[in-house]
Design a protein around this motif. Structure first.
Motif, PDB file in Angstrom:
ATOM      1  N   ARG A 163       0.831  -1.202   0.000  1.00 19.46           N
ATOM      2  CA  ARG A 163       0.000   0.000   0.000  1.00 19.46           C
ATOM      3  C   ARG A 163       0.872   1.261   0.000  1.00 19.46           C
ATOM      4  NH1 ARG A 163      -3.568   2.781   4.018  1.00 19.46           N
ATOM      5  NH2 ARG A 163      -2.220   1.912   5.609  1.00 19.46           N
ATOM      6  N   GLN A 164       0.525   2.215  -0.859  1.00 23.28           N
ATOM      7  CA  GLN A 164       1.265   3.482  -0.900  1.00 23.28           C
ATOM      8  C   GLN A 164       0.462   4.561  -0.192  1.00 23.28           C
ATOM      9  OE1 GLN A 164       3.348   4.723  -4.529  1.00 23.28           O
ATOM     10  NE2 GLN A 164       2.289   6.683  -4.372  1.00 23.28           N
ATOM     11  N   ILE A 165       1.115   5.244   0.747  1.00 24.41           N
ATOM     12  CA  ILE A 165       0.426   6.320   1.470  1.00 24.41           C
ATOM     13  C   ILE A 165       1.005   7.647   1.000  1.00 24.41           C
ATOM     14  CG2 ILE A 165      -0.081   7.281   3.750  1.00 24.41           C
ATOM     15  CD1 ILE A 165       0.508   4.418   4.850  1.00 24.41           C
ATOM     16  N   ASP A 166       0.198   8.413   0.329  1.00 21.56           N
ATOM     17  CA  ASP A 166       0.663   9.720  -0.152  1.00 21.56           C
ATOM     18  C   ASP A 166       0.497  10.735   0.968  1.00 21.56           C
ATOM     19  OD1 ASP A 166       1.299   8.910  -2.802  1.00 21.56           O
ATOM     20  OD2 ASP A 166      -0.858   8.749  -3.172  1.00 21.56           O
ATOM     21  N   VAL A 167       1.572  11.169   1.517  1.00 17.02           N
ATOM     22  CA  VAL A 167       1.512  12.087   2.656  1.00 17.02           C
ATOM     23  C   VAL A 167       1.462  13.525   2.175  1.00 17.02           C
ATOM     24  CG1 VAL A 167       2.610  12.753   4.818  1.00 17.02           C
ATOM     25  CG2 VAL A 167       2.861  10.427   3.973  1.00 17.02           C
ATOM     26  N   ILE A 168       2.324  13.846   1.212  1.00 18.00           N
ATOM     27  CA  ILE A 168       2.333  15.213   0.650  1.00 18.00           C
ATOM     28  C   ILE A 168       2.262  15.080  -0.865  1.00 18.00           C
ATOM     29  CG2 ILE A 168       3.739  17.274   0.289  1.00 18.00           C
ATOM     30  CD1 ILE A 168       4.898  16.824   3.084  1.00 18.00           C
ATOM     31  N   THR A 169       1.356  15.859  -1.470  1.00 15.44           N
ATOM     32  CA  THR A 169       1.214  15.782  -2.930  1.00 15.44           C
ATOM     33  C   THR A 169       1.178  17.193  -3.513  1.00 15.44           C
ATOM     34  OG1 THR A 169      -0.140  13.824  -2.574  1.00 15.44           O
ATOM     35  CG2 THR A 169      -0.150  14.754  -4.792  1.00 15.44           C
ATOM     36  N   ASP A 170       2.127  17.457  -4.401  1.00 14.17           N
ATOM     37  CA  ASP A 170       2.184  18.732  -5.145  1.00 14.17           C
ATOM     38  C   ASP A 170       2.036  19.958  -4.253  1.00 14.17           C
ATOM     39  OD1 ASP A 170       2.604  17.423  -7.462  1.00 14.17           O
ATOM     40  OD2 ASP A 170       0.496  17.430  -8.089  1.00 14.17           O
ATOM     41  N   LEU A 171       2.793  20.015  -3.192  1.00 14.95           N
ATOM     42  CA  LEU A 171       2.718  21.148  -2.266  1.00 14.95           C
ATOM     43  C   LEU A 171       3.712  22.235  -2.686  1.00 14.95           C
ATOM     44  CD1 LEU A 171       1.704  22.362   0.442  1.00 14.95           C
ATOM     45  CD2 LEU A 171       3.621  21.196   1.543  1.00 14.95           C
ATOM     46  N   SER A 172       3.252  23.466  -2.692  1.00 17.45           N
ATOM     47  CA  SER A 172       4.126  24.598  -3.051  1.00 17.45           C
ATOM     48  C   SER A 172       3.890  25.758  -2.093  1.00 17.45           C
ATOM     49  CB  SER A 172       3.835  25.101  -4.471  1.00 17.45           C
ATOM     50  OG  SER A 172       4.051  24.083  -5.414  1.00 17.45           O
ATOM     51  N   PHE A 173       4.934  26.384  -1.691  1.00 20.58           N
ATOM     52  CA  PHE A 173       4.869  27.647  -0.957  1.00 20.58           C
ATOM     53  C   PHE A 173       6.269  28.240  -0.871  1.00 20.58           C
ATOM     54  CE2 PHE A 173       6.806  26.516   3.103  1.00 20.58           C
ATOM     55  CZ  PHE A 173       6.669  25.123   3.141  1.00 20.58           C
ATOM     56  N   SER A 174       6.359  29.470  -0.404  1.00 13.74           N
ATOM     57  CA  SER A 174       7.685  30.085  -0.228  1.00 13.74           C
ATOM     58  C   SER A 174       7.682  30.956   1.019  1.00 13.74           C
ATOM     59  CB  SER A 174       8.084  30.897  -1.466  1.00 13.74           C
ATOM     60  OG  SER A 174       7.148  31.916  -1.682  1.00 13.74           O
ATOM     61  N   VAL A 175       8.877  31.170   1.553  1.00 13.18           N
ATOM     62  CA  VAL A 175       9.028  31.976   2.762  1.00 13.18           C
ATOM     63  C   VAL A 175      10.175  32.960   2.547  1.00 13.18           C
ATOM     64  CG1 VAL A 175       9.276  31.917   5.267  1.00 13.18           C
ATOM     65  CG2 VAL A 175       8.448  29.886   4.084  1.00 13.18           C
ATOM     66  N   ALA A 176       9.918  34.216   2.856  1.00 14.15           N
ATOM     67  CA  ALA A 176      10.982  35.225   2.713  1.00 14.15           C
ATOM     68  C   ALA A 176      11.857  35.246   3.964  1.00 14.15           C
ATOM     69  CB  ALA A 176      10.342  36.596   2.499  1.00 14.15           C
ATOM     70  N   ALA A 177      13.033  35.842   3.843  1.00 21.83           N
ATOM     71  CA  ALA A 177      13.949  35.935   4.984  1.00 21.83           C
ATOM     72  C   ALA A 177      13.297  36.736   6.106  1.00 21.83           C
ATOM     73  CB  ALA A 177      15.248  36.597   4.551  1.00 21.83           C
ATOM     74  N   GLY A 178      13.389  36.251   7.329  1.00 19.24           N
ATOM     75  CA  GLY A 178      12.834  36.945   8.482  1.00 19.24           C
ATOM     76  C   GLY A 178      11.350  36.714   8.671  1.00 19.24           C
ATOM     77  N   GLU A 179      10.734  35.967   7.751  1.00 20.37           N
ATOM     78  CA  GLU A 179       9.305  35.698   7.879  1.00 20.37           C
ATOM     79  C   GLU A 179       9.075  34.319   8.476  1.00 20.37           C
ATOM     80  OE1 GLU A 179       7.236  36.319   4.246  1.00 20.37           O
ATOM     81  OE2 GLU A 179       7.292  38.498   4.470  1.00 20.37           O
ATOM     82  N   SER A 180       7.844  34.123   8.930  1.00 28.93           N
ATOM     83  CA  SER A 180       7.553  32.830   9.558  1.00 28.93           C
ATOM     84  C   SER A 180       6.301  32.209   8.957  1.00 28.93           C
ATOM     85  CB  SER A 180       7.377  33.022  11.060  1.00 28.93           C
ATOM     86  OG  SER A 180       6.386  33.986  11.306  1.00 28.93           O
ATOM     87  N   VAL A 181       6.319  30.871   8.933  1.00 27.49           N
ATOM     88  CA  VAL A 181       5.158  30.127   8.458  1.00 27.49           C
ATOM     89  C   VAL A 181       4.789  29.111   9.522  1.00 27.49           C
ATOM     90  CG1 VAL A 181       4.310  28.483   6.728  1.00 27.49           C
ATOM     91  CG2 VAL A 181       5.828  30.327   6.041  1.00 27.49           C
ATOM     92  N   SER A 182       3.546  29.055   9.900  1.00 26.30           N
ATOM     93  CA  SER A 182       3.116  27.995  10.809  1.00 26.30           C
ATOM     94  C   SER A 182       2.403  26.923   9.993  1.00 26.30           C
ATOM     95  CB  SER A 182       2.206  28.556  11.891  1.00 26.30           C
ATOM     96  OG  SER A 182       1.028  29.050  11.313  1.00 26.30           O
ATOM     97  N   VAL A 183       2.724  25.676  10.314  1.00 29.56           N
ATOM     98  CA  VAL A 183       2.107  24.558   9.602  1.00 29.56           C
ATOM     99  C   VAL A 183       1.183  23.851  10.589  1.00 29.56           C
ATOM    100  CG1 VAL A 183       2.531  22.446   8.282  1.00 29.56           C
ATOM    101  CG2 VAL A 183       4.220  24.304   8.254  1.00 29.56           C
ATOM    102  N   THR A 184      -0.064  23.792  10.250  1.00 29.39           N
ATOM    103  CA  THR A 184      -1.035  23.119  11.131  1.00 29.39           C
ATOM    104  C   THR A 184      -1.724  22.005  10.349  1.00 29.39           C
ATOM    105  OG1 THR A 184      -2.717  24.732  10.518  1.00 29.39           O
ATOM    106  CG2 THR A 184      -1.477  25.166  12.548  1.00 29.39           C
ATOM    107  N   GLY A 185      -2.450  21.217  11.073  1.00 27.60           N
ATOM    108  CA  GLY A 185      -3.173  20.109  10.443  1.00 27.60           C
ATOM    109  C   GLY A 185      -3.316  18.969  11.420  1.00 27.60           C
ATOM    110  N   PRO A 186      -4.252  18.065  11.133  1.00 31.08           N
ATOM    111  CA  PRO A 186      -4.454  16.935  12.040  1.00 31.08           C
ATOM    112  C   PRO A 186      -3.251  15.984  12.023  1.00 31.08           C
ATOM    113  CG  PRO A 186      -5.751  16.659  10.043  1.00 31.08           C
ATOM    114  CD  PRO A 186      -5.150  18.021   9.970  1.00 31.08           C
ATOM    115  N   SER A 187      -3.215  15.087  13.006  1.00 28.42           N
ATOM    116  CA  SER A 187      -2.133  14.102  13.050  1.00 28.42           C
ATOM    117  C   SER A 187      -2.138  13.266  11.776  1.00 28.42           C
ATOM    118  CB  SER A 187      -2.306  13.161  14.254  1.00 28.42           C
ATOM    119  OG  SER A 187      -2.210  13.908  15.429  1.00 28.42           O
ATOM    120  N   GLY A 188      -0.964  13.047  11.236  1.00 29.86           N
ATOM    121  CA  GLY A 188      -0.867  12.233  10.022  1.00 29.86           C
ATOM    122  C   GLY A 188      -1.026  13.037   8.758  1.00 29.86           C
ATOM    123  N   SER A 189      -1.188  14.361   8.905  1.00 24.26           N
ATOM    124  CA  SER A 189      -1.411  15.168   7.698  1.00 24.26           C
ATOM    125  C   SER A 189      -0.105  15.487   6.980  1.00 24.26           C
ATOM    126  CB  SER A 189      -2.137  16.464   8.066  1.00 24.26           C
ATOM    127  OG  SER A 189      -1.364  17.201   9.001  1.00 24.26           O
ATOM    128  N   GLY A 190       1.035  15.203   7.630  1.00 28.35           N
ATOM    129  CA  GLY A 190       2.322  15.382   6.948  1.00 28.35           C
ATOM    130  C   GLY A 190       3.145  16.542   7.463  1.00 28.35           C
TER     131      GLY A 190
END
Lengths: 773, 232
Positions: B21-48
């Protein structure tokens, strides 16, 4: 369902599961091989005593023993005067020349005890006038042969009357009376001997107090057969080493059980939270580890058999080797693996459920062990068993000290400097006393064994070499053909190449009923110095070998009556490897004159500036002589010495290997349970080369901790072997030499074993109990 | 004016194999972060969330897509980098803070913080370690081993260690997940303010809405959502 979960977990960690199996199998292998080697040597030594004498533990000697004296004694025994005696029987025992063969004629009451021959010639030819002979005499004698018996080379067994005829003795003449004495510990000793071949020699053997007239001399089998006793003593030394290897193997097996539990514990913990009872989980655990232990025992039995065979082929090349996996060795192997595993596992399981408690019980046990060891060392009456108990007690006490030592060292861990990665690795060795202390104890014990034996062998070698220096003062020695030796000793032709000629005569003699060898020669200052005596030996003086001094309970200044002559003991000398106790007197002494007709020339020695030329000249004049140059004798003697102790090197190597595997298993388990630490370092960018460096530091740390305990323990072992075991076993003393090379060699091998265990990364990529996600 | 991206994530995918069985955890994800900036990643358990951070750290290999990190003198592409160069990148240019087991138990507090400097042979930064620890209120714990520190103190030490090299990227996986509210706020404040002051891009995975709200941008992962519905 629970069993399935456990099976899946074990299948997901195949390397660790395999290592547990291999580690335990290696432990069993060492147990089996040491047992089989000792058992094989013990059987050969038992073969030195002819079968008909095997059931007798003591012998009664007296001057001019005859059948009348025997029947008087027998009547007294039947009247209940000798309650300790279970059985007694007369024997004729003398070596003579029959049809050109040197034959030991042994006459026994065969009507009472018919011999069991390995081969009977033909049942109908059985004749009381015939004889039973060993393999070497088959077809060599004209006397009717009833069968072939297992006995030393050149042995002929016959009824007493037939023996009398063969020896030309009077019809009532006897050699000695064999006694079977009741011994309340005989059963225990026999069982101990079966479990640990060679160990029986270590039990103290007190002489029974028989109510006999003073003209009877009671001797034990050990005194009657000094060669066998000598061999048994060497075997005991090897058995003592084997026991240490056994302890290391047990520690390894226990370590495997503990590691197995630690791997499973997180699963158990979760299952318990889900409502599974601890009792049920313990059963699952013990069943799984018991299964591994059984498989390991089977593997270890086979591997141990092969290893023993290889060891014996190396130690006694060319001799037939017949190793049997009897019920005792199977019991020992399976018992060691399964019992240690289950008991150790149950204990570890129990401990895992407990909060760390008081260590006062362990402290008390350690102090009791140390007290017992000290008492045994300084009480000679505890015999070899006492010496061995001291070694075992010290080993157990030392292994108890590892965990407290680690806890203490951890407090000073911040003082460890150097590269941060080295600090991490080295400190890791101190950080987990619960997980690593058993394995470190095993390694410590193995290194201490290596140190103790190396010190003993090196000290022995130094003393042996010094003895050779003393003894080999002559450049050339002639031995061999008696006629040629006689001609050489009485030649009128001047031996121009020799600056000194020394003639040695000897004979076997009984002193206080004990069989000894008496040497006579010109005991001037030069000759006396070979035995550590600083002046010419006076004609009423005598020198005794250490074995003779021990057997006769004599020391310098005591007097000794030999063949009616009273002599004063003026010195004791070391005689490593002598099969019999030895006495030396000057050729001009009254004693030498009294026994002159019994003395035969044994050898003639020469000092010379040109030993090779002298040898060539003598070879031409006396072709029947065996001529040996001093340098050759020395080389051969040292080679023989080294071969004798080669087996100890192999046993030590096995112990170190077993200990290294134990450390490896402990480290692997520790890493499986603490993967997050390694993951963190990986996240910080620590590369593989740096991880290897950390692992080397970890191995070095483990090795250093082991050496801290092993060094003093090993020196103690060496001291006990030299000053307690050997004097009690062989009757000689060895001066302990604290050889830096022996210490360094053992510690280096121990350190390399620890480093190897630290850097092996086989299980490094396996998942922990719940994987990485 | 939009700041140039220091970290660019372009259509990355990652799957795990569980037997057949193949479990696709992340598929075609794109984003960018500038210097000095912050990104918070949220999501349920197992979301990657952890998988994403492990990809950003170079601990896992990408299946598809690419991640680039802007360094002083070059742009580092994860796609073409081997394991050795990703290890070197982590060592020199990325700070990482876990939820727990952040510290090497056999090193003291000061040694733990100095460890990245030692690994990179930056002795010049060693004295900065004690300054940093003092600023974080740990000046009196320099020579203690981690096992005697509280959870909050351990996380502050971990943050100090992650900041020592002033890396262009700091990753934090549930850094406050194991802390009480007070300590959680303290650690989160330290992280966000330090990164902002030192121009460090911060990617932080969290379950806490309060902590997530402190970030400049929020990324919500949910394996049940199609890629175009992933919010940024």
């Amino acid at each position: 369902m629970i069993a399935l979960a456990l099976l899946r977990f074990l299948a997901r960690t195949p390397w660790s599961t395999a290592m547990a199996l291999i580690g335990m199998a290696l432990g069993v292998t060492s147990i089996v091989s040491v047992h089989l080697v000792s058992s094989s040597v013990s059987s050969r030594l038992d073969g030195l005593v002819p079968g008909p004498l095997a059931e007798y533990s003591h012998y009664l000697h007296r001057d001019k023993l005859n059948s009348a004296a025997y029947f008087t004694l027998r009547r007294s025994w039947r009247a209940g005067a000798l309650p300790a005696v279970k059985q007694l029987s007369p024997f004729v025992d003398e070596t003579t020349t029959l049809e050109g063969q040197s034959v030991r004629v042994l006459g026994a009451d065969l009507l009472a005890n018919p011999p069991s021959a390995s081969t009977n010639t033909a049942a109908e030819q059985f004749s009381m006038n015939g004889a039973w002979v060993d393999q070497s005499l088959e077809g060599q004698l004209s006397i009717p042969v009833n069968g072939i018996i297992d006995a030393p080379k050149g042995t002929l067994l016959a009824d007493i009357a037939t023996a009398h005829d063969l020896l030309g003795w009077r019809a009532d003449q006897l050699s000695y009376i064999g006694l079977a004495l009741s011994d309340p510990f005989a059963g225990t000793i026999e069982t101990a001997e079966k479990l640990l071949p060679g160990f029986g020699a270590g039990f103290p053997s007190a002489k029974p107090n028989l109510d006999l007239s003073p003209d009877w001399q009671l001797v034990s089998t050990a005194e009657q057969y000094p060669a066998r006793e000598f061999g048994k003593s060497i075997l005991f030394n090897i058995s003592a080493l084997g026991m240490l290897a056994l302890l290391v193997a047990w520690l390894l097996i226990y370590q495997v059980a503990v590691s197995w539990l630690r791997r499973l514990w997180p699963v158990f913990d979760r299952l318990h939270v889900l409502g599974v009872e601890w009792q049920q989980l313990r059963l699952y655990f013990l069943f799984s580890i018991g299964l591994v232990a059984t498989l390991a025992a089977a593997l270890g039995l086979v591997a141990g058999w092969w290893l023993a065979r290889w060891l014996l082929e190396m130690a006694v090349p060319g001799q037939e080797i017949n190793l049997k996996l009897d019920s005792w060795v199977v019991f020992k192997a399976v018992g060691s693996a399964v019992a240690v595993c289950l008991l150790g596992g149950a204990w570890a399981f129990h401990q895992s459920q407990q909060t760390p408690g008081r260590r006062s019980l362990l402290v008390i046990i350690t102090l009791v062990l140390l007290g017992g060891a000290t008492w045994c060392v300084f009480q000679p009456q505890t015999g070899l068993a006492g010496g061995f108990f001291a070694i075992a007690a010290l080993s157990l006490a030392a292994s108890q000290m590892i965990a407290p030592l680690l806890i203490q060292l951890k407090q000073w861990a911040s003082m460890i400097g150097g590269s941060y990665l080295l600090r991490i690795g080295a400190r890791e060795a101190l950080w987990h006393p619960g997980e690593l202390s058993v394995a470190i104890a095993g390694l410590s014990l193995a290194i201490a064994t290596a140190i103790g034996v190396a010190l003993m062998v090196d000290s022995f070698r130094v003393d042996f070499s010094q003895m050779l220096d003393h003894r080999l003062k002559y450049d050339l020695i002639a031995q061999g053909d008696a006629t040629a030796l006689n001609e050489l000793a009485h030649t009128n032709e001047p031996l121009t190449l020799a600056s000194r000629v020394q003639v040695y005569r000897n004979t076997d003699i009984r002193v206080n009923g004990l069989s000894m060898e008496l040497n006579t020669t010109r005991m001037d200052a030069f000759e006396s110095s070979r035995y550590g005596y600083g002046a010419s030996l006076a004609t009423n003086n005598i020198l005794l070998s250490e074995q003779a001094g021990k057997a006769l309970r004599l020391s310098v200044g005591d007097t000794l009556a030999v063949s009616g002559e009273t002599m004063t003991v003026s010195g004791l000398f070391s005689a490593f490897g002598d099969l019999k106790p030895r006495l030396i007197v000057d050729q001009g002494s009254p004693l030498a004159a009294t026994i002159a007709t019994e003395l035969q020339i044994d050898s003639v020695a020469f000092t010379s500036d040109q030993p090779d030329a002298l040898a060539a000249s003598l070879r031409e004049q006396f072709p029947a002589l065996e001529l040996r140059l001093q340098s050759d004798i020395r080389r051969v003697a040292l080679k023989t010495f080294d071969q004798t102790f080669a087996i100890t090197t192999v046993l030590i190597t096995i112990a170190l290997l077993v200990a290294a595997i134990s450390v490896y298993i402990a480290v692997t388990t520790m890493r499986l349970n603490r993967q997050t630490g390694r993951q963190l370092l990986n996240t910080l960018g620590v590369n593989r080369a740096e991880q290897l460096l950390m692992n080397i530091a970890l191995g070095t740390g483990l090795g250093l901790v082991a050496i801290i305990i092993a060094l003093p323990l090993g020196i103690l072992f060496g001291w006990i072997l030299c000053n307690v075991i050997n004097p009690r076993a062989f009757g000689w003393t060895i001066e302990l030499q604290l050889s830096a090379e022996a210490l360094l060699r053992s510690c280096t091998w121990g350190m390399l074993a620890a480093i190897a265990a630290g850097i092996l990364q086989g299980g490094g990529r396996e998942e922990g109990a719940f994987g990485e996600r | 004016m939009t700041k140039p991206a220091a970290l660019s994530v372009k259509k990355i995918s990652k799957h795990y194999q569980d037997g057949s069985r193949q479990i696709d955890v992340i598929t075609d994800l794109s984003f960018s972060v500038a210097a000095g900036e912050s990104v918070s990643v949220t999501g349920p358990s197992g979301s990657g969330k952890s998988t994403l951070l492990n990809l950003l750290a170079g601990l896992l290999e990408l299946d598809n897509g690419d991640i680039t990190l802007q360094l002083k003198d070059k742009t580092f592409s994860y796609r073409t980098a081997n394991e050795r160069s990703r290890t070197a990148l982590r060592r020199q240019h990325i700070g990482y803070v876990y939820q727990f087991f952040n510290l090497v138990p056999t090193l003291t507090v000061l040694e733990n913080v100095r460890l990245p400097a030692r690994l990179n042979r930056r002795r010049d930064l060693e004295s900065h370690a004690s300054t940093l620890l003092a600023e974080f209120g740990l000046g009196d714990r320099l020579h203690d081993f981690p096992d005697v520190l509280s959870g909050g103190e351990q996380q502050r030490v971990a943050v100090a260690r992650a900041l020592l090299l002033k890396p262009p990227l700091l990753l934090a996986d549930e850094p406050t997940g194991n802390l009480d509210a007070e300590n959680s706020k303290h650690v989160a404040d330290l992280l966000f303010s330090s990164c902002r002051e030192q121009n460090i891009s911060l990617v932080l995975a969290t379950h806490s809405t309060d902590v997530a709200a402190m970030a400049d941008t929020r990324l919500h992962l949910d394996s049940r959502l199609t890629p175009d519905k992933k919010s940024l």
